[in-house]
Scaffold this motif. Structure first.
Motif, PDB file in Angstrom:
ATOM      1  N   TRP A 198       0.848  -1.174   0.000  1.00 21.49           N
ATOM      2  CA  TRP A 198       0.000   0.000   0.000  1.00 21.49           C
ATOM      3  C   TRP A 198       0.897   1.241   0.000  1.00 21.49           C
ATOM      4  O   TRP A 198       1.877   1.304   0.753  1.00 21.49           O
ATOM      5  CB  TRP A 198      -0.905   0.037   1.227  1.00 21.49           C
ATOM      6  N   PHE A 199       0.532   2.175  -0.829  1.00 20.28           N
ATOM      7  CA  PHE A 199       1.158   3.493  -0.869  1.00 20.28           C
ATOM      8  C   PHE A 199       0.058   4.532  -0.687  1.00 20.28           C
ATOM      9  O   PHE A 199      -1.127   4.218  -0.798  1.00 20.28           O
ATOM     10  CB  PHE A 199       1.851   3.723  -2.209  1.00 20.28           C
ATOM     11  N   ALA A 242       3.891  -3.164   3.288  1.00 23.34           N
ATOM     12  CA  ALA A 242       4.039  -4.218   2.290  1.00 23.34           C
ATOM     13  C   ALA A 242       4.017  -5.568   2.966  1.00 23.34           C
ATOM     14  O   ALA A 242       4.338  -5.691   4.160  1.00 23.34           O
ATOM     15  CB  ALA A 242       5.320  -4.046   1.492  1.00 23.34           C
ATOM     16  N   ILE A 243       3.671  -6.589   2.178  1.00 25.27           N
ATOM     17  CA  ILE A 243       3.591  -7.949   2.708  1.00 25.27           C
ATOM     18  C   ILE A 243       4.123  -8.913   1.651  1.00 25.27           C
ATOM     19  O   ILE A 243       3.856  -8.759   0.456  1.00 25.27           O
ATOM     20  CB  ILE A 243       2.136  -8.285   3.098  1.00 25.27           C
ATOM     21  N   TYR A 275      -5.369  -6.552   2.482  1.00 25.32           N
ATOM     22  CA  TYR A 275      -6.103  -5.620   3.337  1.00 25.32           C
ATOM     23  C   TYR A 275      -5.135  -4.652   4.024  1.00 25.32           C
ATOM     24  O   TYR A 275      -3.961  -4.964   4.231  1.00 25.32           O
ATOM     25  CB  TYR A 275      -6.880  -6.387   4.410  1.00 25.32           C
ATOM     26  N   LEU A 276      -5.682  -3.522   4.400  1.00 28.75           N
ATOM     27  CA  LEU A 276      -4.955  -2.587   5.251  1.00 28.75           C
ATOM     28  C   LEU A 276      -5.913  -2.119   6.343  1.00 28.75           C
ATOM     29  O   LEU A 276      -6.840  -1.357   6.066  1.00 28.75           O
ATOM     30  CB  LEU A 276      -4.421  -1.392   4.460  1.00 28.75           C
ATOM     31  N   TYR A 330      -5.130   6.294  -1.244  1.00 24.64           N
ATOM     32  CA  TYR A 330      -4.375   5.083  -0.942  1.00 24.64           C
ATOM     33  C   TYR A 330      -4.395   4.154  -2.158  1.00 24.64           C
ATOM     34  O   TYR A 330      -5.465   3.861  -2.700  1.00 24.64           O
ATOM     35  CB  TYR A 330      -4.956   4.376   0.277  1.00 24.64           C
ATOM     36  N   TYR A 331      -3.212   3.701  -2.534  1.00 22.66           N
ATOM     37  CA  TYR A 331      -3.039   2.852  -3.709  1.00 22.66           C
ATOM     38  C   TYR A 331      -2.508   1.477  -3.326  1.00 22.66           C
ATOM     39  O   TYR A 331      -1.617   1.360  -2.480  1.00 22.66           O
ATOM     40  CB  TYR A 331      -2.044   3.480  -4.686  1.00 22.66           C
TER      41      TYR A 331
END
Length: 122
Positions: A36-37, A50-51, A80-81, A94-95
């Motif tokens: 996610w950015f 990140a994962i 997910y975040l 959020y990207y």
């Protein structure tokens, strides 16, 4: 090709929570690093979390460590975040992003979603 679609953004008060989802299509992303950015108005896009492909490794920006949690469900092709204790400075688009390479904080990911807006009011 991989298509990524984010959802779950919205308006929330400071201290509140949101959960963002990113669902992939086109091919399974079970072997992809996912991240996610976010990008605030007038700012550069910045790394959030990140994962790794199997969820065994995660990495967070210092600004969200302890408040945000990234996770994935490869059976659902979704990452997910979970965002808790949100602050006004978390306001951004959020990207979601995917890469076949290992975790990176740089914006050198192969695939990107269109983004979802998160707005945190004070």
């Amino acid at each position: 090709q991989v298509q990524l679609v984010e959802s779950g953004g919205g308006l929330v008060q400071a201290g509140g929570s949101l959960r963002l989802s990113c669902t992939a299509s086109g091919r399974p992303v079970s072997r992809y690093t996912m991240a996610w950015f976010r990008q605030a108005p007038g700012e550069e896009r910045e790394f959030v979390a990140a994962i790794s492909w199997n969820g065994g490794s995660t990495y967070y920006a210092d600004s969200v460590k302890g408040r945000f949690t990234i996770s994935r469900d490869n059976a659902k092709n979704t990452v997910y975040l979970q965002m808790n204790s949100l602050k006004p400075e978390d306001t951004a688009v959020y990207y979601c992003a995917a890469t076949t390479r290992y975790i990176s904080t740089a914006t050198t990911y192969n695939y990107w979603g269109q983004g979802t807006q998160v707005t945190v009011s004070s």
